[in-house]
Enzyme design. Structure first.
Site, mmCIF file in Angstrom:
data_model
loop_
_atom_site.group_PDB
_atom_site.id
_atom_site.type_symbol
_atom_site.label_atom_id
_atom_site.label_comp_id
_atom_site.label_asym_id
_atom_site.label_seq_id
_atom_site.Cartn_x
_atom_site.Cartn_y
_atom_site.Cartn_z
ATOM 1 N N HIS A 83 0.832 -1.207 0.000
ATOM 2 C CA HIS A 83 0.000 0.000 0.000
ATOM 3 C C HIS A 83 0.868 1.260 0.000
ATOM 4 O O HIS A 83 0.531 2.254 -0.647
ATOM 5 C CB HIS A 83 -0.954 0.006 1.197
ATOM 6 N N HIS A 240 -9.617 -2.073 -4.261
ATOM 7 C CA HIS A 240 -8.459 -2.406 -3.434
ATOM 8 C C HIS A 240 -7.549 -3.412 -4.139
ATOM 9 O O HIS A 240 -6.324 -3.343 -4.017
ATOM 10 C CB HIS A 240 -8.865 -2.940 -2.052
ATOM 11 N N ASP A 244 -3.545 -3.021 -4.783
ATOM 12 C CA ASP A 244 -2.495 -4.016 -4.535
ATOM 13 C C ASP A 244 -1.653 -4.252 -5.794
ATOM 14 O O ASP A 244 -0.429 -4.362 -5.719
ATOM 15 C CB ASP A 244 -3.112 -5.355 -4.093
ATOM 16 N N HIS A 266 -1.058 -11.508 -4.846
ATOM 17 C CA HIS A 266 0.298 -10.952 -4.838
ATOM 18 C C HIS A 266 1.266 -11.828 -5.624
ATOM 19 O O HIS A 266 2.146 -11.326 -6.314
ATOM 20 C CB HIS A 266 0.778 -10.735 -3.409
HETATM 21 ZN ZN LIG Z 1 -3.918 -4.716 0.031
#
Ligand SMILES: [Zn+2]
Length: 281
Positions: A83, A240, A244, A266
């Site tokens: 973030h 969101h 990311d 991720h």
């Molecule tokens: Zn996040």
């Protein structure tokens, strides 16, 4: 806020240093980060409690971790960087030095807004050296992990399309598309908070994760409802997810491409970042 750059072409650093303190999402410990002006292109990390020379961040330091992005920096590991990095790169900053105390970046309110506000508080200014070149893309690129997919198609400008699909009534299928600029990042993406699921919280706590998670730093989904409404956007979860992805691209730069992500994670973002670097060389 009109002082944000119009695009991602220029080189920008902070006007002054600014400090933020908080707790880490996973380790639950206090940590702090000082953002400082820098003359050298890129993002650099040093440690408040150590004399070690600063480390320049790159995409190959990213380690796959279950719920956040961790960087391996010499003897140190630094977790949940996404973030903060999203805020830096999203606001158009290209030259920043970070002084860190702790092993995990403070979660703040679970979005990038606290970092954007910190940057806005001290302002930004032109950096004295050229910024690093963004990755180039000559042909479409497809990266997948199972059914999770990222595609990048060469385009005039950088734009993002996100799609998520969760088996919970409160989230369900969401779609969000944006042509990214510092202004649109600050307004549409930075405030979107991280989210979790009530039925996974116990399992994650047992695994030693989310010790710092609380109802004021993450949206918690309980099937058809949210435990802690109101949402900042009706489609806050998919925004969101793009936050990311932006954070995970921060160490590579934004390609001139339309990037589409379906069920991102991720790990997938990091595969994509590395593939972009390979295409560019
Ligand atoms: Zn996040």
């Amino acid at each position: 806020m009109s002082f944000w750059p119009n695009n991602y072409e220029g080189e920008w650093t902070l006007d002054q240093a600014v400090l933020r303190k908080g707790i880490g999402l996973h380790n639950g410990k206090k940590s702090e980060v000082r953002l400082l002006p820098c003359d050298q292109a890129g993002f650099h990390v040093s440690w408040i409690d150590s004399q070690e020379v600063p480390v320049t961040l790159n995409a190959f330091q990213a380690r796959d971790s279950q719920l956040c992005t961790t960087l391996e920096l010499g003897n140190h590991r630094l977790s949940t960087v996404e973030h903060l990095l999203a805020a830096l790169v999203g606001c158009g900053l290209t030259h920043v030095h970070l002084e860190v105390l702790g092993e995990e970046i403070p979660l703040l309110d679970g979005s990038a807004l606290g970092w954007v506000e910190a940057i806005a508080e001290v302002g930004i200014t032109r950096a004295r050296t050229p910024c690093l070149s963004p990755p180039t893309l000559e042909k479409p690129l497809v990266i997948n992990r199972g059914r999770s997919v990222i595609t990048a198609t060469p385009a005039e400008r950088f734009s993002l399309v996100g799609i998520i699909d969760f088996p919970y009534g409160a989230i369900g299928k969401q779609f969000y598309a944006i042509e990214l600029t510092p202004q649109s990042f600050v307004k549409e993406i930075a405030p979107a908070r991280t989210f979790g699921f009530i039925d996974q919280i116990e399992h994650l706590r047992e695994a030693g994760l989310i010790k710092g998670g609380a109802l004021d730093n993450a949206l918690v989904c309980d099937g058809d409802n949210w435990l802690n409404p109101p949402l900042r956007f009706e489609d806050e979860p998919v925004r969101h997810k793009l936050l990311d992805l932006i954070g995970d691209l921060a160490l590579v730069g934004f390609p001139r491409a339309q990037v589409l992500v379906y069920k991102g994670s991720h790990g997938l973002h990091s595969d994509f970042a590395k593939a972009l670097l390979k295409e560019s060389t």
